[in-house]
Design a protein around this motif. Structure first.
Motif, PDB file in Angstrom:
ATOM      1  N   TYR A  65      -0.979   0.065   1.431  1.00 12.88           N
ATOM      2  CA  TYR A  65      -0.716  -0.475   0.098  1.00 12.88           C
ATOM      3  C   TYR A  65      -1.575   0.266  -0.926  1.00 12.88           C
ATOM      4  O   TYR A  65      -2.638   0.823  -0.597  1.00 12.88           O
ATOM      5  N   THR A 243       6.441  -5.544   2.774  1.00 17.48           N
ATOM      6  CA  THR A 243       5.108  -4.966   2.663  1.00 17.48           C
ATOM      7  C   THR A 243       4.521  -4.956   4.061  1.00 17.48           C
ATOM      8  O   THR A 243       4.870  -5.790   4.896  1.00 17.48           O
ATOM      9  N   TRP A 244       3.637  -4.005   4.334  1.00 20.05           N
ATOM     10  CA  TRP A 244       3.052  -3.933   5.668  1.00 20.05           C
ATOM     11  C   TRP A 244       1.847  -4.842   5.839  1.00 20.05           C
ATOM     12  O   TRP A 244       1.516  -5.221   6.959  1.00 20.05           O
ATOM     13  N   ARG A 255       3.692  -0.163  -1.469  1.00 21.45           N
ATOM     14  CA  ARG A 255       3.261   1.016  -0.742  1.00 21.45           C
ATOM     15  C   ARG A 255       2.980   2.167  -1.703  1.00 21.45           C
ATOM     16  O   ARG A 255       3.618   2.268  -2.758  1.00 21.45           O
ATOM     17  N   ARG A 260       6.446   5.203   0.183  1.00 21.41           N
ATOM     18  CA  ARG A 260       7.739   4.622  -0.188  1.00 21.41           C
ATOM     19  C   ARG A 260       8.853   5.640   0.031  1.00 21.41           C
ATOM     20  O   ARG A 260       9.936   5.311   0.517  1.00 21.41           O
TER      21      ARG A 260
END
Length: 309
Positions: A65, A243-244, A255, A260
């Motif tokens: 992020y 989102t991770w 990201r 992205r």
């Protein structure tokens, strides 16, 4: 010749600066919080959810992020969720399977990160004498290898929507899924329901509001969010890879641009979906698929006192 070289150097420097800037903090605009009533749900008594961690792999917050630190090494979760329901149980994703090393080897070298294999979903269910006849199938949030590796161990239907089917047909990143799915039944479902919590289309699995799948494409063509509503009033949103890490929600941090471009087929749609989730974050518990912290409120199947019957 010298002008061409100077132009190339300038372009390289400009690209490098742009890439660096894309990793710096830059919160998305705050969406208006969701203030409407939450959709009605009548989850039956006995419905419950359990986490089944199958392993982790390493990545750095810098890559997860905008604003993440290079020195912050994260353990990315590969966790399935068992949703028990009197009308039939479902898994959300399948985590790592017994052949995960082969699945990782099928990825480009730059995507192979150190990983730790835990206990597969199948082995965890068997350990508690789970009746596999109860399992209606696996709802995948999307078809990337780290969500579907464990499907190879499970002889149950894979739930797919039309957009994800189209993604699977063409995408290199779906090679592992294609290999597995050739030997599995595909349960095709459509988004036949109304808008749900800001998402344009929905599919109510049991027709009681307890498990609702919504269209949230962008990471892949047919990525989904799965909303699960429990009898005790708790509500969960399993958001896959919108989102991770949960900073995507808490810090409104998408990201980095480079990631992205590499990870998302339609980054603008991912942003739209993420903003919808951010607007809901005060009303339910959001679970990004790869954040080990997000699973903490969900009991582990291995620690339950259920016999699986």
């Amino acid at each position: 010749m010298i002008y061409v070289l100077a132009g190339a150097v300038f372009a390289g420097v400009a690209a490098s600066l742009l890439a660096i800037r894309s990793f710096r903090p830059a919160p998305l605009p705050a969406p208006a919080p969701w203030t409407d009533p939450l959709p009605a749900a009548q989850p039956p008594a006995g419905m419950a959810i359990y986490q089944l961690p199958t392993g982790t792999y390493e990545n750095r917050a810098l890559l997860a992020y905008r604003g993440g630190s290079l020195s912050d090494v994260r353990r990315f979760a590969a966790t399935a969720v068992l949703v028990r329901h009197p009308g039939g149980d479902l898994l959300i994703d399948a985590g790592f399977g017994a052949n995960v090393d082969t699945h990782i080897a099928a990825m480009p070298s730059y995507r192979r990160t150190p990983h730790e294999l835990g206990t597969t979903v199948l082995d965890q269910l068997r350990a508690k004498n789970y009746d596999m006849a109860r399992l209606r199938g696996v709802v995948i949030t999307h078809a990337h290898w780290d969500h579907v590796s464990g499907l190879a161990d499970l002889d149950v239907p894979i739930w797919m929507n039309p957009a994800e089917s189209r993604y699977v047909e063409r995408a290199k990143d779906a090679a592992v899924f294609r290999d597995i799915a050739n030997q599995r039944e595909i349960h095709h479902y459509t988004f036949d329901g109304p808008p749900y919590l800001g998402f344009p289309h929905s599919h109510d699995v049991h027709r009681d509001g307890s498990v609702v799948v919504v269209e949230a494409g962008g990471h892949t063509d047919g990525s989904v969010v799965v909303f699960v509503n429990l009898p005790d009033g708790r509500r969960f949103a399993f958001i896959g890879d919108l989102t991770w890490q949960r900073e995507g929600v808490t810090l409104r941090a998408e990201r980095p641009r480079l990631l992205r471009m590499l990870a998302d087929v339609q980054p603008a749609r991912v942003r739209e979906g993420l903003l919808r989730v951010i607007a809901l974050a005060d009303r339910l518990h959001v679970v990004p698929a790869h954040d080990v912290r997000a699973y903490e409120p969900i009991p582990r199947w291995s620690s339950s006192d259920h016999d699986g019957g």
